[in-house]
Motif scaffolding. Sequence first.
Motif, PDB file in Angstrom:
ATOM      1  N   TRP A 182      38.900  44.954  42.091  1.00 57.69           N
ATOM      2  CA  TRP A 182      39.130  44.824  43.528  1.00 57.69           C
ATOM      3  C   TRP A 182      37.997  43.986  44.118  1.00 57.69           C
ATOM      4  CZ3 TRP A 182      43.198  46.388  46.476  1.00 57.69           C
ATOM      5  CH2 TRP A 182      44.083  47.321  45.923  1.00 57.69           C
ATOM      6  N   ILE A 231      41.767  42.662  47.818  1.00 56.90           N
ATOM      7  CA  ILE A 231      42.746  41.980  46.975  1.00 56.90           C
ATOM      8  C   ILE A 231      42.376  42.264  45.529  1.00 56.90           C
ATOM      9  CG2 ILE A 231      41.466  39.786  46.874  1.00 56.90           C
ATOM     10  CD1 ILE A 231      44.198  38.348  47.010  1.00 56.90           C
ATOM     11  N   ILE A 289      49.143  41.399  49.286  1.00 55.82           N
ATOM     12  CA  ILE A 289      49.796  42.531  48.635  1.00 55.82           C
ATOM     13  C   ILE A 289      51.078  42.053  47.952  1.00 55.82           C
ATOM     14  CG2 ILE A 289      50.731  44.857  48.917  1.00 55.82           C
ATOM     15  CD1 ILE A 289      49.244  45.122  51.510  1.00 55.82           C
ATOM     16  N   SER A 327      41.317  49.431  48.893  1.00 50.54           N
ATOM     17  CA  SER A 327      42.673  49.923  49.142  1.00 50.54           C
ATOM     18  C   SER A 327      43.412  48.963  50.063  1.00 50.54           C
ATOM     19  CB  SER A 327      42.624  51.318  49.777  1.00 50.54           C
ATOM     20  OG  SER A 327      43.910  51.712  50.200  1.00 50.54           O
ATOM     21  N   TYR A 328      44.713  48.847  49.821  1.00 51.12           N
ATOM     22  CA  TYR A 328      45.551  48.051  50.712  1.00 51.12           C
ATOM     23  C   TYR A 328      45.743  48.742  52.066  1.00 51.12           C
ATOM     24  CZ  TYR A 328      46.913  45.099  46.733  1.00 51.12           C
ATOM     25  OH  TYR A 328      46.915  44.227  45.672  1.00 51.12           O
ATOM     26  N   TYR A 385      45.139  47.090  55.524  1.00 50.03           N
ATOM     27  CA  TYR A 385      46.084  46.163  56.156  1.00 50.03           C
ATOM     28  C   TYR A 385      47.046  46.866  57.115  1.00 50.03           C
ATOM     29  CZ  TYR A 385      44.333  42.866  52.721  1.00 50.03           C
ATOM     30  OH  TYR A 385      43.522  42.051  51.968  1.00 50.03           O
ATOM     31  N   GLU A 431      50.603  49.280  44.790  1.00 42.52           N
ATOM     32  CA  GLU A 431      49.276  49.761  45.185  1.00 42.52           C
ATOM     33  C   GLU A 431      48.293  49.617  44.042  1.00 42.52           C
ATOM     34  OE1 GLU A 431      48.161  50.539  47.973  1.00 42.52           O
ATOM     35  OE2 GLU A 431      49.863  51.007  49.233  1.00 42.52           O
TER      36      GLU A 431
END
Length: 472
Positions: A18, A29, A65, A150-151, A154, A472
């Motif tokens: 990450w 990302i 993502i 972590s996404y 967003y 994820e």
Amino acid sequence: MTDTPDEPQQLNFGWEEWVALPGLGVPAIRAKVDTGARTSALHAFDIETFGSSAKPKVRFTVHPIPGRDDLVIPCSAPIVDRREVTSSNGEKELRYVIESSLAVNGDTWPIEITLTNRSTMNSRMLLGRQALKDHITIVATDRFMQPELSYDVYHTAEMRQAAPARALRICVLSREDNYSNRRLVEEGEKRGHSVEVINTTRCYMAINAMAPEVHYDGKRLPRYDAIIPRIGASITPYGTAIIRQFETIGTYCVNPSAGITASRDKLYAHQLMARAKIGMPNTAFAASPKDTSNLIGLVGTAPLIVKLLESSQGKGVVLAETRKAAESVIDAFRGLRANFLVQDFVKESAGEDIRCLVIGGKVVAAMKRTGADGDFRSNLHRGGSAKSVRITKQERETAIRAARAFDLNLAGVDLLRSETGPKVLEVNSSPGFEGIEQSTGKNIIGLLYDQIESRVRPVPIRRRRAGSSEVE
């Protein structure tokens, strides 16, 4: 032996990590580590160059993502090179190269990144040798050896707040070469933006469901970050049609087409303000010449203002000082089959009005305009003068409500000071900047760019319900 302050912290990287790209506004990302590649690569689309040949820039958008193409992060950066890159399957591609910062576990350093479409790849980013400094050890059998991000970011406003200032590609829709347009270009370029003035009437449209486009001089116009409409009153229908096309594409327009159309229709504009309970002079309108007497009675006694619905800059506005004069002017306008309205004349304003400039829901400047000797109209185009003025809280609130009634982010609200409070004369959706910048000494164009820059930041996306496809 301990590390000296100058020595970077040793990092272990697995084959996937990450990372963040703070210089591009990408807080999280997943990147594949590939020591066989020289330069890092980022999944990008809508890649377009802009700016001068001496300092070229590239504009692109990122989907960080996989599977969430509704998350769009617009980016721009100076071009540092253009290189031929050979992919793992042997295909060669000429790519733009930019420089950005890479952040991992509190450590940040600059890296080179090539821009390419990686939609068929499992990883939206690839880290090449150039990004892997001496203090990084690769453990090819492991992954995510650094703290996992972590996404989720967003889905929050944090993503919007963290977005860096970037060079924008901006279009000014106008046919004029005047102070306002020259200042828009000057101030925009001073901020690093690329600003183009496009002749509205030379634009044409490809109207279809899948790929709506705007063309100009035989070419499709690029994807702009923002449109600043400066549509002349004489071309309002066509100009607003062009703006609607940009709205369909998804481009941010400082003033929407519906607001411009409403502000140019004086009758509809007064109806909108009446609905919003905004103070204005008593106004009446009728189509039949048999109603002249009743029309005057609805407004009040002379003197009266008779105003063409298509009037601008004080043209087509007549002061009738007696009832007989009002009837003569009305009959003359009807003889020309012109549409007009009749308004009460606010005597106590004494040939003065106040122009409040509203940007982003705030009054950023105000000036008092005084008509030339013997002229009840205070328009600067007709020889009037202007000076900075301090407005009351009620006047400020009235101007803001008037701009909001038309959903305008940029508006010149003209109002009169009357014994019963401020009366709005007009809401101008393409206000000039020369008079108000010179009379107040404020950088109005700079304030407009502040508003544009804040509005074109990325928008958080909604979380998907359980069972939906989001990687994820």
